[in-house]
Design a protein around this motif. Structure first.
Motif, PDB file in Angstrom:
ATOM      1  N   THR A  22       0.854  -1.183   0.000  1.00  0.00           N
ATOM      2  CA  THR A  22       0.000   0.000   0.000  1.00  0.00           C
ATOM      3  C   THR A  22       0.885   1.227   0.000  1.00  0.00           C
ATOM      4  N   VAL A  23       0.619   2.127  -0.949  1.00  0.00           N
ATOM      5  CA  VAL A  23       1.375   3.367  -1.102  1.00  0.00           C
ATOM      6  C   VAL A  23       0.417   4.524  -0.830  1.00  0.00           C
ATOM      7  N   THR A  24       0.859   5.506  -0.064  1.00  0.00           N
ATOM      8  CA  THR A  24       0.052   6.690   0.206  1.00  0.00           C
ATOM      9  C   THR A  24       0.278   7.701  -0.902  1.00  0.00           C
ATOM     10  N   THR A  25      -0.829   8.160  -1.519  1.00  0.00           N
ATOM     11  CA  THR A  25      -0.746   9.160  -2.581  1.00  0.00           C
ATOM     12  C   THR A  25      -1.558  10.380  -2.185  1.00  0.00           C
ATOM     13  N   GLU A  26      -1.451  11.428  -2.984  1.00  0.00           N
ATOM     14  CA  GLU A  26      -2.224  12.639  -2.748  1.00  0.00           C
ATOM     15  C   GLU A  26      -3.726  12.349  -2.737  1.00  0.00           C
ATOM     16  N   GLY A  27      -4.155  11.380  -3.551  1.00  0.00           N
ATOM     17  CA  GLY A  27      -5.568  11.026  -3.646  1.00  0.00           C
ATOM     18  C   GLY A  27      -6.009   9.952  -2.674  1.00  0.00           C
ATOM     19  N   GLY A  28      -5.122   9.492  -1.822  1.00  0.00           N
ATOM     20  CA  GLY A  28      -5.435   8.432  -0.868  1.00  0.00           C
ATOM     21  C   GLY A  28      -4.578   7.213  -1.103  1.00  0.00           C
ATOM     22  N   PRO A  29      -4.748   6.180  -0.273  1.00  0.00           N
ATOM     23  CA  PRO A  29      -3.923   4.982  -0.411  1.00  0.00           C
ATOM     24  C   PRO A  29      -4.252   4.191  -1.670  1.00  0.00           C
ATOM     25  N   VAL A  30      -3.212   3.574  -2.240  1.00  0.00           N
ATOM     26  CA  VAL A  30      -3.340   2.706  -3.404  1.00  0.00           C
ATOM     27  C   VAL A  30      -2.700   1.374  -3.029  1.00  0.00           C
ATOM     28  N   SER A  31      -3.432   0.275  -3.240  1.00  0.00           N
ATOM     29  CA  SER A  31      -2.930  -1.050  -2.877  1.00  0.00           C
ATOM     30  C   SER A  31      -2.835  -1.946  -4.099  1.00  0.00           C
ATOM     31  N   GLY A  32      -1.926  -2.907  -4.015  1.00  0.00           N
ATOM     32  CA  GLY A  32      -1.767  -3.862  -5.093  1.00  0.00           C
ATOM     33  C   GLY A  32      -0.767  -4.931  -4.702  1.00  0.00           C
ATOM     34  N   PHE A  33      -0.355  -5.702  -5.684  1.00  0.00           N
ATOM     35  CA  PHE A  33       0.574  -6.800  -5.441  1.00  0.00           C
ATOM     36  C   PHE A  33       1.865  -6.575  -6.206  1.00  0.00           C
ATOM     37  N   ALA A  34       2.978  -6.870  -5.551  1.00  0.00           N
ATOM     38  CA  ALA A  34       4.290  -6.710  -6.169  1.00  0.00           C
ATOM     39  C   ALA A  34       5.146  -7.928  -5.847  1.00  0.00           C
ATOM     40  N   LYS A  35       6.026  -8.258  -6.776  1.00  0.00           N
ATOM     41  CA  LYS A  35       6.975  -9.340  -6.523  1.00  0.00           C
ATOM     42  C   LYS A  35       7.924  -8.916  -5.412  1.00  0.00           C
ATOM     43  N   THR A  36       8.366  -9.887  -4.639  1.00  0.00           N
ATOM     44  CA  THR A  36       9.240  -9.572  -3.507  1.00  0.00           C
ATOM     45  C   THR A  36      10.535  -8.895  -3.944  1.00  0.00           C
ATOM     46  N   ILE A  47       4.102  17.797  -8.196  1.00  0.00           N
ATOM     47  CA  ILE A  47       3.693  16.389  -8.270  1.00  0.00           C
ATOM     48  C   ILE A  47       4.720  15.559  -9.031  1.00  0.00           C
ATOM     49  N   LEU A  48       5.018  14.388  -8.478  1.00  0.00           N
ATOM     50  CA  LEU A  48       5.886  13.401  -9.113  1.00  0.00           C
ATOM     51  C   LEU A  48       4.991  12.211  -9.476  1.00  0.00           C
ATOM     52  N   THR A  49       4.876  11.914 -10.756  1.00  0.00           N
ATOM     53  CA  THR A  49       4.063  10.788 -11.211  1.00  0.00           C
ATOM     54  C   THR A  49       4.991   9.627 -11.515  1.00  0.00           C
ATOM     55  N   VAL A  50       4.677   8.456 -10.939  1.00  0.00           N
ATOM     56  CA  VAL A  50       5.524   7.284 -11.125  1.00  0.00           C
ATOM     57  C   VAL A  50       4.684   6.088 -11.538  1.00  0.00           C
ATOM     58  N   LYS A  51       5.344   5.109 -12.155  1.00  0.00           N
ATOM     59  CA  LYS A  51       4.741   3.814 -12.445  1.00  0.00           C
ATOM     60  C   LYS A  51       5.341   2.828 -11.460  1.00  0.00           C
ATOM     61  N   LEU A  52       4.498   2.303 -10.580  1.00  0.00           N
ATOM     62  CA  LEU A  52       4.952   1.377  -9.551  1.00  0.00           C
ATOM     63  C   LEU A  52       5.138  -0.017 -10.130  1.00  0.00           C
ATOM     64  N   ALA A  53       6.137  -0.732  -9.626  1.00  0.00           N
ATOM     65  CA  ALA A  53       6.343  -2.121 -10.032  1.00  0.00           C
ATOM     66  C   ALA A  53       5.229  -2.964  -9.423  1.00  0.00           C
ATOM     67  N   GLY A  54       4.493  -3.717 -10.234  1.00  0.00           N
ATOM     68  CA  GLY A  54       3.437  -4.574  -9.713  1.00  0.00           C
ATOM     69  C   GLY A  54       2.114  -4.318 -10.367  1.00  0.00           C
ATOM     70  N   SER A  55       1.075  -4.912  -9.799  1.00  0.00           N
ATOM     71  CA  SER A  55      -0.296  -4.756 -10.286  1.00  0.00           C
ATOM     72  C   SER A  55      -1.113  -4.122  -9.174  1.00  0.00           C
ATOM     73  N   PHE A  56      -1.767  -3.010  -9.495  1.00  0.00           N
ATOM     74  CA  PHE A  56      -2.474  -2.243  -8.473  1.00  0.00           C
ATOM     75  C   PHE A  56      -3.959  -2.193  -8.747  1.00  0.00           C
ATOM     76  N   LEU A  57      -4.724  -2.145  -7.663  1.00  0.00           N
ATOM     77  CA  LEU A  57      -6.183  -2.160  -7.725  1.00  0.00           C
ATOM     78  C   LEU A  57      -6.692  -0.728  -7.904  1.00  0.00           C
ATOM     79  N   PRO A  58      -7.749  -0.545  -8.692  1.00  0.00           N
ATOM     80  CA  PRO A  58      -8.284   0.805  -8.839  1.00  0.00           C
ATOM     81  C   PRO A  58      -8.867   1.284  -7.508  1.00  0.00           C
ATOM     82  N   ARG A  59      -8.751   2.580  -7.261  1.00  0.00           N
ATOM     83  CA  ARG A  59      -9.344   3.159  -6.051  1.00  0.00           C
ATOM     84  C   ARG A  59     -10.842   3.239  -6.233  1.00  0.00           C
TER      85      ARG A  59
END
Length: 78
Positions: A27-41, A64-76
């Motif tokens: 789970t990553v905290t963003t300006e719009g709220g938390p974003v959760s998903g799955f990532a490889k270890t 604002i810094l926009t990034v692409k996180l490693a993994g698959s994330f669920l829509p908010r």
């Protein structure tokens, strides 16, 4: 100096056990709220008592810094 598009950065994250071996629920905290998903270890980095997920910088503005996180994330939820 601010990161540039294409650079790899570490994003602070909360890490829990995933549903399958070799993955974690993050789970990553963003300006719009938390974003959760799955990532490889191997995409998770531990430094001291903190955990981070690898990300690629996509866009940088003065606020604002926009990034692409490693993994698959669920829509908010809307």
């Amino acid at each position: 100096m601010a990161p540039r598009p294409g650079e790899k950065v570490l994003v602070p994250t909360d890490v829990k056990a995933g549903a399958f071996p070799g993955e974690k629920l993050v789970t990553v905290t963003t300006e719009g709220g938390p974003v959760s998903g799955f990532a490889k270890t191997n995409a998770i980095v531990e430094r001291g008592n903190s955990q981070y997920i690898m990300a690629e910088v996509k866009n940088v503005t003065s606020k604002i810094l926009t990034v692409k996180l490693a993994g698959s994330f669920l829509p908010r939820p809307a």
